[in-house]
Design a protein around this motif. Structure first.
Motif, mmCIF file in Angstrom:
data_model
loop_
_atom_site.group_PDB
_atom_site.id
_atom_site.type_symbol
_atom_site.label_atom_id
_atom_site.label_comp_id
_atom_site.label_asym_id
_atom_site.label_seq_id
_atom_site.Cartn_x
_atom_site.Cartn_y
_atom_site.Cartn_z
ATOM 1 N N ARG A 68 8.296 4.337 10.677
ATOM 2 C CA ARG A 68 7.094 4.665 11.458
ATOM 3 C C ARG A 68 6.517 3.668 12.660
ATOM 4 N NH1 ARG A 68 2.353 4.130 7.288
ATOM 5 N NH2 ARG A 68 1.117 5.102 9.054
ATOM 6 N N ASP A 119 8.841 1.977 5.319
ATOM 7 C CA ASP A 119 7.645 2.517 6.126
ATOM 8 C C ASP A 119 7.703 1.785 7.757
ATOM 9 O OD1 ASP A 119 4.859 3.537 6.061
ATOM 10 O OD2 ASP A 119 3.886 1.298 5.829
ATOM 11 N N ASP A 160 9.508 -0.284 -0.246
ATOM 12 C CA ASP A 160 8.617 0.715 0.471
ATOM 13 C C ASP A 160 8.123 0.118 1.904
ATOM 14 O OD1 ASP A 160 8.762 2.386 -1.605
ATOM 15 O OD2 ASP A 160 7.072 1.645 -2.646
#
Length: 265
Positions: A215, A211, A207
């Motif tokens: 981003r 992320d 995760d």
């Protein structure tokens, strides 16, 4: 053109500042502390962190140079605003430093030189503002030993889905070997140049990895070049492929290359 490049990079980092602080500031500060160890800072009166980001290294500079005025400068206002306000802070382009000649005793440029449109000019500016005998420490990434499986899988997937190449390529290839980084410092007038290696591996979860890659930074801009429905498909496929990897294949090696040089006395 240089101004546009600097503004574009600064805009990216300002937008990414919260995630940068969350994921990278601590590990890069640890590497930065090892960079500081190669500089004679005990008697310094003025020390500047050029490309200070969120200011994670400023406290360590103060510890190493307890009598100095310590300041962080960065072209990204969104980054430097997050630096502790007990230190000097300024928004400044490293290629055009708004500092007087010979006004600084020591400076560091941690993991930022490869973002400059003209790295040689940035080093020349650092040389200009240093006083006679002043020292500079530079940190960059080594060209070998910084790949890891999860990153390779992600990059291949972006290519397969037709993501655009990054519009602002990195200058890392100019300084990712001891000999090339040494040549850059010597070309800017620095003497007694020496180099070293160190690492600070960062273990990411699936995760966290996604992320960061969706981003932050260059990968984010490649990902966002895809149409929204294509992004959703790519992300689903990424989770499937990355889910098969072992935990150690999510470890970012962070093999740093350091260089130190002095201005002639």
């Amino acid at each position: 053109m240089d101004h546009d490049h600097v503004a574009a990079v600064a805009g990216r980092f300002s937008a990414d500042a919260p995630l940068y602080e969350r994921y990278w500031a601590a590990s890069l500060a640890k590497l930065g502390q090892r960079l500081l160890a190669g500089l004679p800072l005990g008697g310094a009166s003025v020390v500047v962190d050029i490309g200070a980001g969120v200011g994670a290294l400023l406290s360590s500079i103060r510890e190493a140079a307890p009598r100095a005025f310590v300041a962080g400068i960065d072209a990204a206002e969104g980054m430097i605003r997050r630096a502790p306000d007990r230190f000097g802070r300024a928004v400044m382009d490293a290629g055009r430093l708004a500092l007087r000649d010979a006004s600084v005793d020591a400076a560091v440029m941690p993991f930022m030189l490869f973002f400059l449109p003209d790295p040689g000019r940035g080093l020349e500016e650092a040389h200009r503002v240093l006083g006679a005998g002043g020292g500079l420490g530079v940190a960059t990434w080594h060209g070998e030993g910084n790949t890891f499986r999860a990153d390779d899988v992600w990059a291949d997937l972006l290519d397969e889905y037709g993501a655009s190449p990054d519009p602002a390529p990195s200058g890392l290839g100019l300084m990712d070997r001891p000999e090339t980084l040494t040549a850059l410092l010597r070309g800017a007038g620095f003497q007694n140049v020496r180099t070293g290696l160190d690492r600070e591996p960062v273990v990411l979860t699936l995760d966290d990895f996604l992320d960061i890659r969706t981003r932050m930074g260059r990968s984010k801009h490649r990902f966002e070049s895809l149409a929204p429905d294509t992004r959703a498909s790519a992300l689903k496929e990424a989770r499937a492929r990355l889910g098969d990897l072992r935990p150690e294949e999510f470890t970012d090696p962070q093999l740093a290359l350091f260089a130190w040089g002095t201005k002639a006395g």
